[in-house]
Design a protein around this motif. Structure first.
Motif, PDB file in Angstrom:
ATOM      1  N   ALA A   1      37.233 -43.338  92.959  1.00 19.07           N
ATOM      2  CA  ALA A   1      37.597 -43.968  94.234  1.00 19.07           C
ATOM      3  C   ALA A   1      37.148 -45.423  94.229  1.00 19.07           C
ATOM      4  O   ALA A   1      37.920 -46.322  94.605  1.00 19.07           O
ATOM      5  N   ILE A   2      35.924 -45.667  93.791  1.00 22.37           N
ATOM      6  CA  ILE A   2      35.400 -47.043  93.803  1.00 22.37           C
ATOM      7  C   ILE A   2      36.168 -47.907  92.804  1.00 22.37           C
ATOM      8  O   ILE A   2      36.501 -49.062  93.083  1.00 22.37           O
TER       9      ILE A   2
ATOM     10  N   PHE B   1      39.588 -48.691  94.299  1.00 25.62           N
ATOM     11  CA  PHE B   1      39.367 -49.659  95.371  1.00 25.62           C
ATOM     12  C   PHE B   1      39.148 -51.059  94.787  1.00 25.62           C
ATOM     13  O   PHE B   1      39.744 -52.042  95.239  1.00 25.62           O
TER      14      PHE B   1
END
Ligand code: CUA
Length: 344
Positions: A56-57, A60
């Motif tokens: 996810a990071i 992102f």
């Protein structure tokens, strides 16, 4: 140009190799992500959480980078002054606050996970270890404890009953090793002079691969182990088999092999219970033929590898304690192997 037939053979070979990799990989792969016990399940949840957070990071970050790239002002070639404008918030948020939050959450979860597995002296789990494992360069000595009449020694292949925790005491005979069977538990070090403990439980029968997870010298990679989880009846049958002395040879070859084994260098390092071979510095061979692998679970336990191991151990596993025994004739070698192969 590669002829069509060869092309087809080549692609078949690649497909076969991939299939073999896939199928062998799916039969209890040596991976944290395929838990087969309660402790490993908790660790797997944590691993998935970390993986998802990481993805996810990363996504992102790449989205932000792409936006910055598309909306860039000026170009590097023009040496345009960089105006971060309201960018300080992003730098602080993404560079400091976000990692701090994520790392703190993982730290707390990690501490909780660790406290669920006490492994040092001074906790109740160590009171009654059923098995003692001693790490050596580069193999695992395994003592089954309990009543004196129920004790025996084996190596590299550990059998446990399925469905209940088995307390294991971990020691080292030389340097630091680490016991790691990822499908069953996290890793615990074997430290000289400081016994550690691990409680291993398998929730279903199967053979689970493990390895030494702490660099311990030249053959660290050849210090593997197997944990065989069995139903109560199979486990009891295995225990009863292991308690017996080494099988008496029946064939002429095996009888001759036993003589060579007992009168040669083998007996000074290895033990076969019930015979004069009483060495204790090398793996106990009383039920050697019942084990699936040899040389610290590095090679299959079959005639070819055994002959190679006896005569060329230093080629198969350089610097191992096992010397190259080249003094035997071909016939003598086959007889020794015949003796070892009937030690069920
Ligand atoms: Cu033992 Cu690495």
């Amino acid at each position: 140009m590669v002829p069509m037939a060869e092309k087809i053979n080549l692609s078949n070979a690649v497909l076969c190799a991939l299939f073999a990799l896939w199928s062998s990989g799916c039969d209890n792969p040596q991976s944290t992500l395929y838990p087969k016990g309660p402790a490993a399940s908790k660790i797997a949840h944590m691993s998935w959480l970390m993986l998802i957070l990481f993805l996810a990071i990363t996504v992102f970050m790449w989205v932000l980078l792409s936006i910055a790239f598309i909306r860039r002002r000026g170009s590097l070639a023009e040496h345009a002054p960089v105006d971060v404008g309201g960018g300080h918030g992003w730098v602080l948020g993404g560079g400091l606050v976000l990692p701090l939050i994520v790392l703190c959450v993982l730290f707390v979860l990690g501490l909780r996970l660790m406290s669920a597995f006490p492994m040092h002296a001074g906790n109740h789990q160590q009171s009654n270890p059923e098995i003692e494992i001693i790490g050596h360069q580069w193999w695992w000595e395994v003592h089954y404890l309990g009543e004196p009449s129920q004790q025996f020694i084996t190596a590299n292949e550990i059998h446990i009953p399925v469905g209940r925790p088995v307390n294991i005491e971990l020691r080292s005979g030389d340097v630091i090793h680490s016991f790691w069977v990822p499908t069953l538990h996290g890793k615990v070090d074997l430290v000289p002079g400081m016994p550690n403990f691990i409680s291993v439980e398998a929730s279903q029968p199967g053979t689970y691969r493990g390895t030494c997870a702490e660099y311990c010298g030249a053959q660290h990679a050849h210090m593997r182990l197997l944990v065989v989880a069995q139903g109560p009846e199979d486990y009891e049958a295995w225990i009863q088999g292991q308690l017996k002395p080494g099988a008496e040879p029946q064939t002429e070859a095996a009888k001759n092999g036993q003589q060579l084994f007992l009168s040669g260098p083998c007996a000074s390092c290895h033990q076969v219970r019930g015979t004069l071979a009483g060495g204790s510095v090398a793996p106990n061979l009383t039920h050697f033929a019942s084990r699936q692998m040899i040389a610290g679970n590095s090679y299959p336990n079959n005639e070819a590898y055994l002959e190679a191991w006896i005569t060329h151990a230093q080629s198969l596993k350089p610097e191992a304690q096992m010397p190259d025994l080249t003094q035997f004739s071909g016939r003598q070698l086959r007889d020794i192997v015949a003796y070892l192969r009937q030690l069920q």
